[in-house]
Design an enzyme around this catalytic site. Structure first.
Site, mmCIF file in Angstrom:
data_model
loop_
_atom_site.group_PDB
_atom_site.id
_atom_site.type_symbol
_atom_site.label_atom_id
_atom_site.label_comp_id
_atom_site.label_asym_id
_atom_site.label_seq_id
_atom_site.Cartn_x
_atom_site.Cartn_y
_atom_site.Cartn_z
ATOM 1 N N ASP A 30 0.852 -1.191 0.000
ATOM 2 C CA ASP A 30 0.000 0.000 0.000
ATOM 3 C C ASP A 30 0.890 1.245 0.000
ATOM 4 O O ASP A 30 1.892 1.316 0.715
ATOM 5 C CB ASP A 30 -0.917 -0.009 1.235
ATOM 6 C CG ASP A 30 -2.048 0.985 1.104
ATOM 7 O OD1 ASP A 30 -3.201 0.549 0.946
ATOM 8 O OD2 ASP A 30 -1.781 2.213 1.144
ATOM 9 N N ILE A 31 0.513 2.238 -0.788
ATOM 10 C CA ILE A 31 1.335 3.455 -0.929
ATOM 11 C C ILE A 31 1.308 4.296 0.350
ATOM 12 O O ILE A 31 2.213 5.095 0.583
ATOM 13 C CB ILE A 31 0.852 4.273 -2.151
ATOM 14 C CG1 ILE A 31 1.943 5.162 -2.695
ATOM 15 C CG2 ILE A 31 -0.403 5.078 -1.820
ATOM 16 C CD1 ILE A 31 1.644 5.743 -4.073
ATOM 17 N N VAL A 96 -10.866 3.093 -3.923
ATOM 18 C CA VAL A 96 -10.474 2.562 -5.233
ATOM 19 C C VAL A 96 -11.484 1.480 -5.602
ATOM 20 O O VAL A 96 -11.615 0.467 -4.897
ATOM 21 C CB VAL A 96 -9.043 1.995 -5.205
ATOM 22 C CG1 VAL A 96 -8.688 1.395 -6.558
ATOM 23 C CG2 VAL A 96 -8.039 3.079 -4.821
ATOM 24 N N HIS A 100 -10.164 -5.089 -3.578
ATOM 25 C CA HIS A 100 -8.836 -5.346 -2.997
ATOM 26 C C HIS A 100 -9.000 -5.724 -1.545
ATOM 27 O O HIS A 100 -9.837 -5.173 -0.841
ATOM 28 C CB HIS A 100 -7.910 -4.133 -3.144
ATOM 29 C CG HIS A 100 -8.507 -2.839 -2.691
ATOM 30 N ND1 HIS A 100 -9.423 -2.142 -3.459
ATOM 31 C CD2 HIS A 100 -8.351 -2.128 -1.561
ATOM 32 C CE1 HIS A 100 -9.788 -1.048 -2.811
ATOM 33 N NE2 HIS A 100 -9.160 -1.024 -1.650
ATOM 34 N N MET A 101 -8.184 -6.669 -1.120
ATOM 35 C CA MET A 101 -8.185 -7.129 0.262
ATOM 36 C C MET A 101 -6.954 -6.542 0.937
ATOM 37 O O MET A 101 -5.830 -6.776 0.480
ATOM 38 C CB MET A 101 -8.160 -8.669 0.272
ATOM 39 C CG MET A 101 -8.402 -9.288 1.619
ATOM 40 S SD MET A 101 -8.579 -11.095 1.497
ATOM 41 C CE MET A 101 -10.302 -11.252 1.004
ATOM 42 N N HIS A 102 -7.182 -5.747 1.984
ATOM 43 C CA HIS A 102 -6.064 -5.220 2.764
ATOM 44 C C HIS A 102 -5.546 -6.324 3.686
ATOM 45 O O HIS A 102 -6.350 -6.986 4.372
ATOM 46 C CB HIS A 102 -6.514 -4.060 3.645
ATOM 47 C CG HIS A 102 -7.000 -2.837 2.912
ATOM 48 N ND1 HIS A 102 -6.251 -1.692 2.789
ATOM 49 C CD2 HIS A 102 -8.177 -2.588 2.277
ATOM 50 C CE1 HIS A 102 -6.943 -0.782 2.120
ATOM 51 N NE2 HIS A 102 -8.120 -1.300 1.792
#
Ligand code: 5GP
Ligand code: ZN
Length: 114
Positions: A30-31, A96, A100-102
């Site tokens: 992750d950014i 977003v 997506h799975m964190h």
């Protein structure tokens, strides 16, 4: 999806620190990490939100969970514990619109820490 950020990362059109890739899934750092471990596990195919899943996606979603667990193990946080999050739409905090799975860990993910 031409304009989707995570489609572009999956196609390598935008740089990201990739940590896993196979035919279905990419994972990258992750950014703006919220924990020492913060990886996003993403299907290569564009699916906007969990609301858009069909039964054909069951195996793909299972793979997102299994790859997350594998990355947590590689980072050494599997035993201590980690958090898996999928945000859905505006009130869920989704920014977003590509599923997506964190995968987050390396610190207590709850308050107060104990
Ligand atoms: P959401 O709120 O949609 O569940 O999470 C989106 C996540 O994507 C955020 O944690 C955010 O830091 C991350 N993110 C947004 N833009 C980029 C980017 O260009 N590259 C990477 N690696 N992560 C991003
Ligand atoms: Zn996409």
């Amino acid at each position: 999806m031409a304009d989707c950020l995570f489609c572009k990362i999956a196609r390598k059109e935008i740089p990201a620190k990739l940590v896993f890739e196979d035919e279905d899934v990419v994972a990258f750092e992750d950014i703006n990490p919220q924990a020492p471990v913060h990886v996003l596990v993403v299907p290569k195919r564009h699916i906007p939100t969990l609301n858009d899943l069909t039964p054909e996606d069951d195996a793909l979603v299972g793979k997102l969970a299994r790859v997350s667990a594998q990355l947590a193990a590689e980072r050494g946080v599997a035993e201590a514990g980690w958090r898996s999050v999928v945000n859905v739409n505006r009130e869920g905090g989704q920014l977003v619109f590509h599923v997506h799975m964190h995968c987050m860990g390396g610190r207590p993910m709850f308050w107060p820490p104990g």
